[in-house]
Scaffold this motif. Structure first.
Motif, PDB file in Angstrom:
ATOM      1  N   PHE A  64     -15.657  -7.369 -20.651  1.00  0.00           N
ATOM      2  CA  PHE A  64     -16.993  -7.539 -20.083  1.00  0.00           C
ATOM      3  C   PHE A  64     -17.655  -6.209 -19.704  1.00  0.00           C
ATOM      4  CE2 PHE A  64     -15.674 -11.897 -19.787  1.00  0.00           C
ATOM      5  CZ  PHE A  64     -16.847 -12.645 -19.709  1.00  0.00           C
ATOM      6  N   SER A  65     -17.172  -5.085 -20.208  1.00  0.00           N
ATOM      7  CA  SER A  65     -17.655  -3.781 -19.752  1.00  0.00           C
ATOM      8  C   SER A  65     -18.635  -3.105 -20.696  1.00  0.00           C
ATOM      9  CB  SER A  65     -16.465  -2.839 -19.499  1.00  0.00           C
ATOM     10  OG  SER A  65     -15.729  -3.261 -18.388  1.00  0.00           O
ATOM     11  N   ASP A  66     -19.105  -3.815 -21.707  1.00  0.00           N
ATOM     12  CA  ASP A  66     -20.062  -3.203 -22.625  1.00  0.00           C
ATOM     13  C   ASP A  66     -21.484  -3.387 -22.116  1.00  0.00           C
ATOM     14  OD1 ASP A  66     -20.625  -1.680 -24.832  1.00  0.00           O
ATOM     15  OD2 ASP A  66     -19.733  -3.054 -26.276  1.00  0.00           O
TER      16      ASP A  66
ATOM     17  N   LEU B  51     -27.221  -8.032   2.927  1.00  0.00           N
ATOM     18  CA  LEU B  51     -28.419  -8.849   3.126  1.00  0.00           C
ATOM     19  C   LEU B  51     -29.619  -8.337   2.332  1.00  0.00           C
ATOM     20  CD1 LEU B  51     -29.330 -11.347   4.665  1.00  0.00           C
ATOM     21  CD2 LEU B  51     -29.935  -9.875   6.594  1.00  0.00           C
ATOM     22  N   HIS B  52     -29.657  -7.029   2.087  1.00  0.00           N
ATOM     23  CA  HIS B  52     -30.803  -6.436   1.388  1.00  0.00           C
ATOM     24  C   HIS B  52     -30.340  -5.506   0.269  1.00  0.00           C
ATOM     25  CE1 HIS B  52     -33.315  -7.989   4.611  1.00  0.00           C
ATOM     26  NE2 HIS B  52     -32.553  -7.365   5.506  1.00  0.00           N
ATOM     27  N   PRO B  53     -29.637  -6.016  -0.734  1.00  0.00           N
ATOM     28  CA  PRO B  53     -29.248  -5.135  -1.847  1.00  0.00           C
ATOM     29  C   PRO B  53     -30.497  -4.614  -2.552  1.00  0.00           C
ATOM     30  CG  PRO B  53     -28.954  -7.444  -2.439  1.00  0.00           C
ATOM     31  CD  PRO B  53     -29.286  -7.419  -0.984  1.00  0.00           C
ATOM     32  N   PRO B  54     -30.533  -3.333  -2.906  1.00  0.00           N
ATOM     33  CA  PRO B  54     -31.737  -2.781  -3.543  1.00  0.00           C
ATOM     34  C   PRO B  54     -32.036  -3.382  -4.908  1.00  0.00           C
ATOM     35  CG  PRO B  54     -29.948  -1.181  -3.570  1.00  0.00           C
ATOM     36  CD  PRO B  54     -29.505  -2.316  -2.693  1.00  0.00           C
ATOM     37  N   GLY B  55     -31.031  -3.940  -5.565  1.00  0.00           N
ATOM     38  CA  GLY B  55     -31.234  -4.660  -6.818  1.00  0.00           C
ATOM     39  C   GLY B  55     -30.646  -6.052  -6.696  1.00  0.00           C
ATOM     40  N   HIS B  56     -31.409  -7.070  -7.111  1.00  0.00           N
ATOM     41  CA  HIS B  56     -30.904  -8.439  -6.996  1.00  0.00           C
ATOM     42  C   HIS B  56     -29.996  -8.829  -8.156  1.00  0.00           C
ATOM     43  CE1 HIS B  56     -33.948 -10.067  -3.824  1.00  0.00           C
ATOM     44  NE2 HIS B  56     -33.315  -8.978  -3.441  1.00  0.00           N
ATOM     45  N   PHE B  57     -29.989  -8.001  -9.203  1.00  0.00           N
ATOM     46  CA  PHE B  57     -29.065  -8.175 -10.316  1.00  0.00           C
ATOM     47  C   PHE B  57     -28.502  -6.805 -10.666  1.00  0.00           C
ATOM     48  CE2 PHE B  57     -32.159 -11.549 -10.682  1.00  0.00           C
ATOM     49  CZ  PHE B  57     -31.398 -12.671 -10.961  1.00  0.00           C
ATOM     50  N   VAL B  58     -27.233  -6.749 -11.040  1.00  0.00           N
ATOM     51  CA  VAL B  58     -26.690  -5.495 -11.558  1.00  0.00           C
ATOM     52  C   VAL B  58     -27.204  -5.317 -12.984  1.00  0.00           C
ATOM     53  CG1 VAL B  58     -24.645  -5.589 -10.100  1.00  0.00           C
ATOM     54  CG2 VAL B  58     -24.577  -6.617 -12.371  1.00  0.00           C
ATOM     55  N   LEU B  59     -27.071  -4.123 -13.524  1.00  0.00           N
ATOM     56  CA  LEU B  59     -27.485  -3.889 -14.906  1.00  0.00           C
ATOM     57  C   LEU B  59     -26.739  -4.841 -15.832  1.00  0.00           C
ATOM     58  CD1 LEU B  59     -27.580   0.022 -15.072  1.00  0.00           C
ATOM     59  CD2 LEU B  59     -29.528  -1.530 -15.011  1.00  0.00           C
ATOM     60  N   PRO B  60     -27.402  -5.365 -16.861  1.00  0.00           N
ATOM     61  CA  PRO B  60     -26.759  -6.364 -17.724  1.00  0.00           C
ATOM     62  C   PRO B  60     -25.484  -5.826 -18.384  1.00  0.00           C
ATOM     63  CG  PRO B  60     -29.121  -6.284 -18.134  1.00  0.00           C
ATOM     64  CD  PRO B  60     -28.801  -5.124 -17.243  1.00  0.00           C
ATOM     65  N   HIS B  61     -24.472  -6.670 -18.398  1.00  0.00           N
ATOM     66  CA  HIS B  61     -23.244  -6.402 -19.143  1.00  0.00           C
ATOM     67  C   HIS B  61     -23.315  -7.125 -20.479  1.00  0.00           C
ATOM     68  CE1 HIS B  61     -20.442  -4.864 -15.821  1.00  0.00           C
ATOM     69  NE2 HIS B  61     -21.604  -5.045 -15.227  1.00  0.00           N
ATOM     70  N   SER B  62     -22.369  -6.834 -21.345  1.00  0.00           N
ATOM     71  CA  SER B  62     -22.139  -7.649 -22.534  1.00  0.00           C
ATOM     72  C   SER B  62     -20.664  -7.546 -22.876  1.00  0.00           C
ATOM     73  CB  SER B  62     -23.008  -7.184 -23.708  1.00  0.00           C
ATOM     74  OG  SER B  62     -22.565  -5.939 -24.202  1.00  0.00           O
ATOM     75  N   VAL B  63     -20.196  -8.463 -23.706  1.00  0.00           N
ATOM     76  CA  VAL B  63     -18.783  -8.462 -24.080  1.00  0.00           C
ATOM     77  C   VAL B  63     -18.584  -7.688 -25.377  1.00  0.00           C
ATOM     78  CG1 VAL B  63     -18.147 -10.582 -22.889  1.00  0.00           C
ATOM     79  CG2 VAL B  63     -19.120 -10.726 -25.184  1.00  0.00           C
TER      80      VAL B  63
END
Length: 512
Positions: free
Chosen positions: A99-101, A364-376
């Motif tokens: 899952f690290s690509d 409570l307040h992460p600066p990004g609500h999603f991490v950068l997209p991963h791919s397999v």
């Protein structure tokens, strides 16, 4: 022109319908999700629901219906969303290598990341390992961070002077957002280029950086609309390329100057302060004949360093200070811990409440609500579903951080939950044991600057609370609503009334 556009749309539509009909037999095992239309996928549905900017709200509703792993077709590309900490741990830790690509970038924008020769965009492989290892060992290691103590004090003095001047001209009221941003950026410029530059030059770097990043963020949907994106986004692509060129005009003289400085140092000796750029100038790319990084790659990597260390940290700083203004008892308890100590790295380990405040702010307040997209790296069966290679896999940071099954009173700012005996005692923010929150991501792609970001937040929060008492503006309440810019910021910037602590201490001493 119109005939060509119609032809392009017809070909794209015909191809998409064929792919859609064919794929209906081959993609049944994708994680569940709402029905999607050819070409546009779920875009219209998303816009009718809660607007695409509030995607995490949509996912909250989808989780109740479909479970913690869902598929949304944003355009013609299936995007996987994981909203559960247990599944995130299983993907990013237990199956970390797979899952690290990163999803393949749209060809027309690949040059903006110098053909993926930056850490955040590089494919999982030797280039990524080389660049990441260099950053961690040569810039983020504690032995490399320590020599910048004078730089941190310099940056804080810039911030304190600006806040003091602002408060003296407006009845003690400050709007610190821009001052936070500039102070943090000044420190990161010093760490990147190795020089304390004057404000004019720092502003030139900041403007070129922000203009490029804000425009590049408008190209987010290019990978999801490959059939028509190149046609409709040509003007935006040209603008992004021009902004990168202007950024190079600002960065390249600094790079050249640093190269000249390195030549003046005696062979075998190090620069007085080893900057991130100094380490980049030594890198050799083994898969490309051992060549040094070229100018485009140096600019892209320096830009990435400034971006990663500035916006996220200054955004978190504003959120934390807003919570301290809103919760005066918490601010007082923090001040009690730090008032008789030096707010530096040697003392931070003794300040458990300071660390708890920082951790709760990040939860409570992460600066990004999603991490950068991963791919397999290859098609994989996960939880009974097919996760196809190159499909973007997104992890919802907020959904995990606000999970009431894990966090008691999850919507409340309660640093005590991170203290000894609290429900999150000795929280492993890297997620190696379990994932309850992941503001920096987790697994092999976890943000390498995690330690530096926490350290800078501790440094600035401690010194800001030690220097000033942060109070509500009379008649106003702190508004914690959000809006999305490059990071998730306060919709209405923090306004606070500052009282210098020295004045408080002098007044109280007079009473005695």
């Amino acid at each position: 022109m119109e005939i060509g556009l119609l032809l392009l749309l017809w070909v794209s539509l015909s191809g998409a319908i064929f792919v859609f009909l064919f794929s209906s037999f081959t993609t049944r095992k994708l994680p569940p999700g709402p029905p999607a239309a050819p070409i546009i996928g779920n875009l219209l549905w998303l816009r009718r629901s809660l607007k695409i900017q509030n995607l995490e709200s949509v996912l909250h509703h989808l989780r109740a219906r479909y479970g913690p792993i869902v598929t949304l077709r944003i355009g013609s590309v299936p995007a996987i969303f994981i909203t559960d900490g247990y599944l995130a741990h299983k993907a990013l830790i237990e199956h970390g290598a797979t899952f690290s690509d990163r999803p393949l970038p749209f060809p027309a924008v690949r040059h903006l990341s110098s053909n993926q020769h930056i850490i955040s965009a590089a494919a999982y492989g030797p280039i990524w390992r080389l660049l990441r290892r260099n950053l961690i060992s040569e810039t983020l290691h504690p032995s490399r961070v320590r020599p910048f103590a004078d730089g941190r004090r310099w940056a804080f003095d810039i911030l304190a002077d600006r806040l003091r001047a602002q408060s003296e001209t407006d009845d003690g009221i400050v709007v610190p957002r821009d001052s936070f941003q500039f102070a943090m950026f000044s420190l990161l410029v010093l760490m990147c280029f190795g020089e304390k530059l004057d404000e004019k030059v720092i502003r030139e770097i900041e403007i070129s950086q922000r203009n490029f990043l804000l425009h590049a963020s408008k190209l987010t949907f290019l990978p999801y609309l490959p059939a028509i994106a190149g046609y409709f986004f040509r003007k935006k692509l040209r603008t992004a390329t021009e902004l990168r060129r202007k950024q190079k005009e600002v960065f390249c003289p600094l790079i050249k100057s640093r190269k000249e400085r390195k030549k003046e140092i005696n062979p075998g000796s190090e620069m007085p302060i080893c900057s991130y750029l100094d380490s980049l100038l030594e890198i050799q790319l083994p898969e490309d004949g051992g060549r040094l990084l070229n100018e485009d790659e140096l600019v892209a990597l320096c830009s990435e360093f400034l971006n990663a260390g500035t916006d996220t940290t200054s955004t978190s700083l504003q959120w934390i200070m807003a919570e301290l203004v809103k919760n005066q008892a918490i601010q007082f308890k923090l001040w009690e811990e730090i008032k008789n100590r030096e707010a530096n790295s040697e003392d931070f380990e003794k300040m458990s409440y300071l660390r708890a405040v920082i951790m709760e702010g990040l939860r409570l307040h992460p600066p990004g609500h999603f991490v950068l997209p991963h791919s397999v790296t290859e098609d994989i069966k996960f939880e009974g579903y097919l996760i196809p290679k190159n499909a973007p896999i997104n992890f919802s940071v907020t959904e995990m951080a606000l999970d009431e099954k894990i966090w008691e009173e999850a919507a409340e700012f309660k640093p005590e939950r991170f203290m000894e005996g609290g429900s999150a005692e000795k929280m492993d923010i890297t997620g190696s044991r379990e994932i309850k929150m992941m503001p920096f991501g987790a697994g092999r792609r976890i943000c390498p600057g995690l330690g530096l970001a926490i350290f800078h937040l501790e440094y600035f929060v401690a010194n800001l609370v030690k220097e000033f008492e942060w109070k509500n503006v009379e008649g106003e309440e702190i508004d914690l609503s959000e809006k999305l810019e490059f990071t998730v910021v306060m919709k209405n910037s923090l306004r606070a009334r500052l009282v210098p602590r020295k004045k408080i201490n002098s007044f109280r001493a007079g009473e005695v």
